[in-house]
Design a protein around this motif. Structure first.
Motif, PDB file in Angstrom:
ATOM      1  N   ARG A   1      26.185  38.733  48.753  1.00 63.14           N
ATOM      2  CA  ARG A   1      27.256  38.370  48.102  1.00 63.14           C
ATOM      3  C   ARG A   1      27.254  37.292  47.069  1.00 63.14           C
ATOM      4  O   ARG A   1      26.332  36.427  47.104  1.00 63.14           O
ATOM      5  CB  ARG A   1      28.366  37.516  49.219  1.00 63.14           C
ATOM      6  CG  ARG A   1      28.881  38.124  50.228  1.00 63.14           C
ATOM      7  CD  ARG A   1      29.549  37.487  51.218  1.00 63.14           C
ATOM      8  NE  ARG A   1      28.816  36.663  51.968  1.00 63.14           N
ATOM      9  CZ  ARG A   1      29.332  35.286  52.402  1.00 63.14           C
ATOM     10  NH1 ARG A   1      30.566  34.973  52.121  1.00 63.14           N
ATOM     11  NH2 ARG A   1      28.368  34.465  53.116  1.00 63.14           N
ATOM     12  N   VAL A   2      27.553  37.753  45.930  1.00 64.01           N
ATOM     13  CA  VAL A   2      27.368  36.899  44.613  1.00 64.01           C
ATOM     14  C   VAL A   2      28.763  36.027  44.563  1.00 64.01           C
ATOM     15  O   VAL A   2      29.832  36.608  44.566  1.00 64.01           O
ATOM     16  CB  VAL A   2      27.123  37.712  43.418  1.00 64.01           C
ATOM     17  CG1 VAL A   2      27.302  36.897  42.275  1.00 64.01           C
ATOM     18  CG2 VAL A   2      25.788  38.414  43.493  1.00 64.01           C
ATOM     19  N   MET A   3      28.516  34.651  44.510  1.00 61.67           N
ATOM     20  CA  MET A   3      29.672  33.966  44.422  1.00 61.67           C
ATOM     21  C   MET A   3      29.666  32.970  43.106  1.00 61.67           C
ATOM     22  O   MET A   3      28.664  32.746  42.568  1.00 61.67           O
ATOM     23  CB  MET A   3      29.500  32.622  45.702  1.00 61.67           C
ATOM     24  CG  MET A   3      29.074  33.423  47.154  1.00 61.67           C
ATOM     25  SD  MET A   3      30.809  34.591  47.768  1.00 61.67           S
ATOM     26  CE  MET A   3      31.627  33.053  48.227  1.00 61.67           C
ATOM     27  N   VAL A   4      30.895  32.950  42.666  1.00 60.03           N
ATOM     28  CA  VAL A   4      31.224  32.070  41.398  1.00 60.03           C
ATOM     29  C   VAL A   4      32.221  31.180  41.606  1.00 60.03           C
ATOM     30  O   VAL A   4      33.000  31.253  42.624  1.00 60.03           O
ATOM     31  CB  VAL A   4      31.594  32.830  40.103  1.00 60.03           C
ATOM     32  CG1 VAL A   4      30.244  33.877  39.972  1.00 60.03           C
ATOM     33  CG2 VAL A   4      32.638  33.948  40.467  1.00 60.03           C
ATOM     34  N   ASP A   5      32.396  30.188  40.761  1.00 61.30           N
ATOM     35  CA  ASP A   5      33.581  29.219  40.868  1.00 61.30           C
ATOM     36  C   ASP A   5      34.876  29.835  40.687  1.00 61.30           C
ATOM     37  O   ASP A   5      34.999  30.938  40.028  1.00 61.30           O
ATOM     38  CB  ASP A   5      33.393  28.038  39.986  1.00 61.30           C
ATOM     39  CG  ASP A   5      34.445  27.013  40.026  1.00 61.30           C
ATOM     40  OD1 ASP A   5      35.529  27.236  39.335  1.00 61.30           O
ATOM     41  OD2 ASP A   5      34.087  26.021  40.748  1.00 61.30           O
ATOM     42  N   ASP A   6      35.970  29.742  41.362  1.00 60.30           N
ATOM     43  CA  ASP A   6      37.044  30.339  41.247  1.00 60.30           C
ATOM     44  C   ASP A   6      37.747  30.342  39.846  1.00 60.30           C
ATOM     45  O   ASP A   6      38.195  31.365  39.524  1.00 60.30           O
ATOM     46  CB  ASP A   6      38.212  30.008  42.378  1.00 60.30           C
ATOM     47  CG  ASP A   6      38.719  28.389  42.210  1.00 60.30           C
ATOM     48  OD1 ASP A   6      37.991  27.751  41.351  1.00 60.30           O
ATOM     49  OD2 ASP A   6      39.572  27.980  42.695  1.00 60.30           O
ATOM     50  N   GLU A   7      37.423  29.512  38.965  1.00 58.76           N
ATOM     51  CA  GLU A   7      37.995  29.194  37.716  1.00 58.76           C
ATOM     52  C   GLU A   7      37.073  30.156  36.674  1.00 58.76           C
ATOM     53  O   GLU A   7      37.584  30.529  35.594  1.00 58.76           O
ATOM     54  CB  GLU A   7      37.816  27.807  37.263  1.00 58.76           C
ATOM     55  CG  GLU A   7      38.624  26.809  37.863  1.00 58.76           C
ATOM     56  CD  GLU A   7      38.294  25.527  37.457  1.00 58.76           C
ATOM     57  OE1 GLU A   7      37.703  25.217  36.709  1.00 58.76           O
ATOM     58  OE2 GLU A   7      39.027  24.496  38.053  1.00 58.76           O
ATOM     59  N   ASP A   8      35.745  30.712  37.140  1.00 52.61           N
ATOM     60  CA  ASP A   8      35.090  31.467  36.364  1.00 52.61           C
ATOM     61  C   ASP A   8      35.200  33.192  36.868  1.00 52.61           C
ATOM     62  O   ASP A   8      34.614  33.779  36.102  1.00 52.61           O
ATOM     63  CB  ASP A   8      33.675  31.298  36.361  1.00 52.61           C
ATOM     64  CG  ASP A   8      33.458  29.856  35.946  1.00 52.61           C
ATOM     65  OD1 ASP A   8      33.917  29.408  34.983  1.00 52.61           O
ATOM     66  OD2 ASP A   8      32.317  29.183  36.479  1.00 52.61           O
ATOM     67  N   LEU A   9      36.030  33.380  37.894  1.00 51.22           N
ATOM     68  CA  LEU A   9      35.959  34.612  38.506  1.00 51.22           C
ATOM     69  C   LEU A   9      36.439  35.674  37.477  1.00 51.22           C
ATOM     70  O   LEU A   9      35.855  36.768  37.343  1.00 51.22           O
ATOM     71  CB  LEU A   9      36.948  34.826  39.586  1.00 51.22           C
ATOM     72  CG  LEU A   9      37.129  35.935  40.348  1.00 51.22           C
ATOM     73  CD1 LEU A   9      35.616  36.514  40.896  1.00 51.22           C
ATOM     74  CD2 LEU A   9      38.084  36.040  41.638  1.00 51.22           C
ATOM     75  N   ALA A  10      37.318  35.384  36.650  1.00 53.11           N
ATOM     76  CA  ALA A  10      37.993  36.395  35.581  1.00 53.11           C
ATOM     77  C   ALA A  10      36.953  36.663  34.660  1.00 53.11           C
ATOM     78  O   ALA A  10      36.662  37.925  34.258  1.00 53.11           O
ATOM     79  CB  ALA A  10      39.244  35.820  35.270  1.00 53.11           C
ATOM     80  N   ALA A  11      36.508  35.546  34.277  1.00 49.26           N
ATOM     81  CA  ALA A  11      35.342  35.874  33.047  1.00 49.26           C
ATOM     82  C   ALA A  11      34.184  36.513  33.566  1.00 49.26           C
ATOM     83  O   ALA A  11      33.703  37.607  32.814  1.00 49.26           O
ATOM     84  CB  ALA A  11      35.058  34.484  32.811  1.00 49.26           C
ATOM     85  N   ALA A  12      33.931  36.210  35.026  1.00 50.48           N
ATOM     86  CA  ALA A  12      32.630  36.941  35.428  1.00 50.48           C
ATOM     87  C   ALA A  12      32.940  38.542  35.862  1.00 50.48           C
ATOM     88  O   ALA A  12      31.926  39.097  35.534  1.00 50.48           O
ATOM     89  CB  ALA A  12      32.090  36.305  36.658  1.00 50.48           C
ATOM     90  N   ARG A  13      33.856  38.855  36.123  1.00 49.26           N
ATOM     91  CA  ARG A  13      34.626  40.182  36.101  1.00 49.26           C
ATOM     92  C   ARG A  13      34.507  40.871  35.021  1.00 49.26           C
ATOM     93  O   ARG A  13      33.972  41.999  34.766  1.00 49.26           O
ATOM     94  CB  ARG A  13      35.839  40.405  36.977  1.00 49.26           C
ATOM     95  CG  ARG A  13      35.852  39.858  38.378  1.00 49.26           C
ATOM     96  CD  ARG A  13      37.203  40.180  38.926  1.00 49.26           C
ATOM     97  NE  ARG A  13      37.186  39.943  40.456  1.00 49.26           N
ATOM     98  CZ  ARG A  13      38.281  39.759  41.191  1.00 49.26           C
ATOM     99  NH1 ARG A  13      39.469  39.638  40.734  1.00 49.26           N
ATOM    100  NH2 ARG A  13      37.996  39.665  42.388  1.00 49.26           N
ATOM    101  N   LYS A  14      34.852  40.331  33.849  1.00 52.62           N
ATOM    102  CA  LYS A  14      34.852  40.903  32.635  1.00 52.62           C
ATOM    103  C   LYS A  14      33.477  41.032  32.086  1.00 52.62           C
ATOM    104  O   LYS A  14      33.316  42.309  31.268  1.00 52.62           O
ATOM    105  CB  LYS A  14      35.620  39.895  31.413  1.00 52.62           C
ATOM    106  CG  LYS A  14      35.496  40.442  30.201  1.00 52.62           C
ATOM    107  CD  LYS A  14      36.820  40.349  29.238  1.00 52.62           C
ATOM    108  CE  LYS A  14      36.721  40.913  27.911  1.00 52.62           C
ATOM    109  NZ  LYS A  14      36.022  41.945  27.782  1.00 52.62           N
ATOM    110  N   ILE A  15      32.839  40.352  32.189  1.00 52.22           N
ATOM    111  CA  ILE A  15      31.217  40.379  31.742  1.00 52.22           C
ATOM    112  C   ILE A  15      30.621  41.480  32.485  1.00 52.22           C
ATOM    113  O   ILE A  15      30.020  42.334  32.098  1.00 52.22           O
ATOM    114  CB  ILE A  15      30.387  39.132  32.125  1.00 52.22           C
ATOM    115  CG1 ILE A  15      30.782  38.047  31.125  1.00 52.22           C
ATOM    116  CG2 ILE A  15      28.747  39.435  32.162  1.00 52.22           C
ATOM    117  CD1 ILE A  15      30.243  36.521  31.306  1.00 52.22           C
TER     118      ILE A  15
END
Length: 67
Positions: free
Chosen positions: A48-62
């Motif tokens: 599982r790759v985990m990110v901060d909830d505030e970065d989720l949208a940006a990470a998905r876009k990347i």
């Protein structure tokens, strides 16, 4: 600030994703990477790759731009 799951990947892909996110300034962490390493099944358990909830949208876009 809370960790949320970005996705599940094989071991190698997970670390590539983390490196890609890091290059864009997004912190990410791999969980379950060493699960069941003793019995040799770690290659079959997704990481599982985990990110901060505030970065989720940006990470998905990347990731969508990379694919």
């Amino acid at each position: 600030m809370a960790l949320v799951e970005l996705g599940r990947f094989n071991r190698n892909e997970a670390h590539i994703v983390i490196g890609r996110l890091d290059s864009e300034g997004i912190d990410a962490v791999a969980l379950d990477g060493n699960a069941s390493i003793a019995d040799g099944s770690y290659l079959f358990i997704p990481v599982r790759v985990m990110v901060d909830d505030e970065d989720l949208a940006a990470a998905r876009k990347i990731l969508s731009d990379t694919a």
